[in-house]
Scaffold this motif. Structure first.
Motif, mmCIF file in Angstrom:
data_model
loop_
_atom_site.group_PDB
_atom_site.id
_atom_site.type_symbol
_atom_site.label_atom_id
_atom_site.label_comp_id
_atom_site.label_asym_id
_atom_site.label_seq_id
_atom_site.Cartn_x
_atom_site.Cartn_y
_atom_site.Cartn_z
ATOM 1 N N GLU A 289 0.926 -1.167 0.137
ATOM 2 C CA GLU A 289 0.212 -0.335 0.103
ATOM 3 C C GLU A 289 0.713 0.849 -0.393
ATOM 4 O O GLU A 289 0.387 2.559 -0.561
ATOM 5 N N ILE A 290 2.148 0.709 0.459
ATOM 6 C CA ILE A 290 2.571 2.936 0.520
ATOM 7 C C ILE A 290 4.184 2.128 -0.301
ATOM 8 O O ILE A 290 4.932 3.730 0.686
ATOM 9 N N ALA A 291 4.229 1.131 -0.780
ATOM 10 C CA ALA A 291 5.885 0.620 -0.895
ATOM 11 C C ALA A 291 5.888 1.949 -2.327
ATOM 12 O O ALA A 291 7.436 2.723 -2.592
ATOM 13 N N GLU A 292 5.591 2.275 -2.915
ATOM 14 C CA GLU A 292 5.776 3.536 -4.734
ATOM 15 C C GLU A 292 6.735 4.883 -3.325
ATOM 16 O O GLU A 292 7.527 4.893 -3.794
ATOM 17 N N GLU A 293 4.927 5.145 -2.687
ATOM 18 C CA GLU A 293 5.745 6.434 -2.146
ATOM 19 C C GLU A 293 7.245 6.228 -0.707
ATOM 20 O O GLU A 293 8.087 7.228 -1.335
ATOM 21 N N PHE A 294 6.894 4.720 -0.504
ATOM 22 C CA PHE A 294 8.019 4.912 0.778
ATOM 23 C C PHE A 294 9.767 4.679 -0.039
ATOM 24 O O PHE A 294 10.952 5.480 -0.129
ATOM 25 N N VAL A 295 9.699 3.600 -1.368
ATOM 26 C CA VAL A 295 10.385 3.271 -2.371
ATOM 27 C C VAL A 295 11.265 5.224 -3.140
ATOM 28 O O VAL A 295 12.479 5.376 -2.599
ATOM 29 N N ASP A 296 10.629 5.815 -2.597
ATOM 30 C CA ASP A 296 10.758 7.216 -4.265
ATOM 31 C C ASP A 296 11.572 7.824 -3.074
ATOM 32 O O ASP A 296 12.833 8.662 -2.901
ATOM 33 N N ALA A 297 10.706 7.952 -2.030
ATOM 34 C CA ALA A 297 11.938 8.729 -0.828
ATOM 35 C C ALA A 297 12.873 8.476 -0.266
ATOM 36 O O ALA A 297 13.832 9.319 -0.041
ATOM 37 N N LEU A 298 12.562 6.628 -0.103
ATOM 38 C CA LEU A 298 14.226 6.192 -0.243
ATOM 39 C C LEU A 298 15.602 6.537 -1.007
ATOM 40 O O LEU A 298 16.842 6.758 -0.906
ATOM 41 N N VAL A 299 15.049 7.099 -2.243
ATOM 42 C CA VAL A 299 15.918 7.311 -2.974
ATOM 43 C C VAL A 299 16.135 8.546 -3.202
ATOM 44 O O VAL A 299 17.653 8.897 -3.146
ATOM 45 N N ASP A 300 15.251 9.576 -1.978
ATOM 46 C CA ASP A 300 15.530 10.276 -2.470
ATOM 47 C C ASP A 300 16.979 11.010 -1.215
ATOM 48 O O ASP A 300 17.327 11.981 -1.060
ATOM 49 N N VAL A 301 16.368 10.138 0.112
ATOM 50 C CA VAL A 301 16.849 10.660 0.686
ATOM 51 C C VAL A 301 18.900 9.653 0.609
ATOM 52 O O VAL A 301 19.270 10.746 1.159
ATOM 53 N N ALA A 302 18.943 8.591 -0.097
ATOM 54 C CA ALA A 302 20.529 8.104 -0.577
ATOM 55 C C ALA A 302 20.770 8.796 -1.303
ATOM 56 O O ALA A 302 22.131 9.020 -0.589
ATOM 57 N N GLY A 303 20.270 10.004 -2.059
ATOM 58 C CA GLY A 303 21.363 11.091 -2.217
ATOM 59 C C GLY A 303 22.114 12.238 -1.476
ATOM 60 O O GLY A 303 22.986 12.398 -2.414
ATOM 61 N N THR A 304 21.392 11.807 -0.642
ATOM 62 C CA THR A 304 21.371 12.858 0.689
ATOM 63 C C THR A 304 23.223 12.686 1.281
ATOM 64 O O THR A 304 23.825 13.899 2.206
ATOM 65 N N PHE A 305 23.150 11.144 1.004
ATOM 66 C CA PHE A 305 24.549 10.804 1.845
ATOM 67 C C PHE A 305 26.110 11.010 1.265
ATOM 68 O O PHE A 305 25.862 9.808 -0.143
ATOM 69 N N ALA A 306 26.357 11.431 1.012
ATOM 70 C CA ALA A 306 27.605 12.431 0.608
ATOM 71 C C ALA A 306 28.634 11.554 0.747
ATOM 72 O O ALA A 306 28.942 11.271 2.317
ATOM 73 N N LEU A 307 29.416 11.631 -0.179
ATOM 74 C CA LEU A 307 30.712 10.299 0.103
ATOM 75 C C LEU A 307 31.620 11.451 0.429
ATOM 76 O O LEU A 307 31.898 12.534 -0.516
#
Length: 502
Positions: A289-307
């Protein structure tokens, strides 16, 4: 470049080994230290020192041991920045993150050793006939702690506290991949000579340490394969072992939770310390029920983890500890893609020096893939969609590991059913939640031996019962004198029931 030394009986000295390896800064690939590979002679002398120091250390009042250990903890806290900087150089952890974990570990160390003041090292139970049974919890003697490379200072402190406060002495062996912080940790120590000793090296130090018949307990954190060898050796000697081994920790995300906030929490649990935590979130099961919104948000947050290099305060994601560890991550990602998974973020080795790998989100994963069955120990968030909370729990339990698990739900009934996950720790709505009173034992291939709070003191001591009858027995032939042996061969009064010890 510094050549590291052992600490034996209060003296820093060179290893007897003629083999060495280089400690590499994983962000720059520069050599930062030279570490001995270890030898049986190093171990023998370290255990000698621990065994000789133990009786005097155990003879101190508990309050004095606790006070001395708390003073050491205060010194460690004062040097948290320095220790975090050393961890950054040897294994890549960002300094800001290392500082936080060391501060927390120091507080935990103080809480654990202070618990000795309330632990019942001696307890007397009085029987109805006036007899008394005193239960003494005696220290085991010389013990060994073998810590992993991912949290060298916090893991050492977590194991040291109860063992030392209970009156044991210790031989500490850090990982050969991150030995520098352990050296500095013991340079800051002000305890009697021989109470804590340090031997450096790889299995050439670890194997003889575990095999020494004077070591009453081995506290080992590391891989399943190495843990099996430690457990087998300790078992052959009839000595105790506490084994915290690998994990493949699941996360179950229920319908009805905030998908964006939960994704942020899961990203932290999956990516922090570049995923190099035994309890990292390595399998994510999210409700359809929430998978699409959850994954989109997870992808966005992953991009903030600066190497970047962890000495830069803006760095969120440091390097993996070495090339070998990064190769494992790459292999798991490639295997998943070949079997049909999709990379939604990251997934590519960056150019340049350092063993970096970006925060990576995978979807379309299943139980045939390495990323869902074997410990990865990297910044990966593999997401599988489930049709119900019950399916998520079933998949969470479908593993040979059982270290920890996390569940996000707003349903009270689901909070209760989450208790059935076969793991040593189950967190509901807060990863890494709980205080110093927490105790647990890993399940499955994740280890054995309860630890934490009073369980740590139970493991660090051996109970001895001393029974005192109210009066001495009568002389032979006098009324009431014992005259029979029961079936077990235990002397007993005529007609009296017997309950001999097994």
């Amino acid at each position: 470049m510094k050549t590291l030394q052992n600490l034996i009986g209060g003296i820093w000295e060179d290893s007897r080994s003629d083999a060495f390896h280089e400690v590499i800064n994983p962000a720059t690939e520069e050599v930062v230290a030279r570490c001995p590979s270890g030898s049986p002679e190093d171990v023998r002398q370290a255990v000698d020192a621990a065994a000789q120091a133990q009786p005097a250390w155990a003879a101190l009042p508990v309050a004095e041991r606790v006070a001395r250990l708390c003073r050491w903890a205060d010194t460690i806290a004062d040097h948290a920045d320095e220790l975090a900087e050393i961890e950054c150089r040897e294994m890549g952890k960002p300094v800001a993150l290392g500082r936080t974990f060391i501060a927390g570990a120091t507080q935990g160390f103080k809480a654990a050793v202070t618990e000795a003041l309330d632990y019942r090292f001696e307890e007397t139970i009085t029987g109805p006939d006036g007899s008394g049974t005193t239960i003494l919890r005696r220290p085991l003697g010389a013990t060994a702690i073998i810590v992993p490379w991912n949290f060298p200072v916090p893991m050492a402190l977590g194991a040291l506290g109860p063992l030392l406060a209970a009156g044991n002495t210790v031989v500490l062996k850090p990982s050969e991949r991150s030995p520098m912080s352990a050296v500095r940790l013991l340079e800051l120590m002000d305890l009697p000579a021989g109470v804590v000793n340090l031997v450096l090296g790889d299995s050439r130090a670890g194997a003889p340490l575990v095999a020494d018949e004077r070591i009453g307990l081995v506290h080992f954190t590391g891989s399943v394969e190495a843990g099996r060898r430690v457990g087998a050796e300790s078992g052959a000697l009839l000595h105790r072992s506490i084994l915290e081994l690998g994990g493949k920790d699941p996360v179950v995300v229920d319908a009805g939770v905030d998908p964006v906030a939960t994704a942020a929490a899961v990203a932290f649990g999956a990516f922090v310390n570049t995923g190099q935590i035994c309890t990292s979130m390595e399998r994510i099961y999210v409700h359809r029920e929430i998978a699409e919104e959850f994954v989109d948000a997870l992808v966005d947050v992953a991009g903030t983890f600066a190497l970047g290099d962890g000495h830069d305060e803006s760095t969120v994601l440091g390097p993996l500890v070495d090339r070998r560890q990064r190769d494992i991550v790459v292999r798991h990602v490639n295997d998943a893609v070949e079997r049909g998974a999709t990379i939604r973020a990251g997934g590519t080795v960056p150019e340049g020096k350092g063993f970096f790998y970006p925060a990576t989100v995978l979807t379309g994963v299943d139980g045939s893939m390495l990323v869902m069955t074997e410990e990865t120990f990297g910044p990966l968030a593999p997401v599988a969609v489930v049709s119900s909370f019950e399916e998520g729990l079933e998949k969470a339990a479908g593993t040979r590991f059982g270290l920890a698990a996390t569940v996000y739900t707003n349903d009270p009934a689901h909070m209760v059913s989450a208790r059935g996950i076969p793991a040593g720790v189950v967190w509901v709505n807060q990863w890494q939640g709980g205080g110093p009173e927490r105790l647990y034992e890993p399940a499955g291939d994740s280890g054995m031996g309860a630890t934490g709070s009073r369980a740590a003191y139970d493991a660090a001591t051996r109970p001895v019962s001393i029974h005192v009858a109210p009066a001495a027995p009568a002389a032979p032939g006098a009324p009431g004198a014992p005259s029979t042996l029961d079936a077990s061969g235990t002397l007993g009064a005529p007609g009296a029931p017997s309950a001999p010890s097994a």
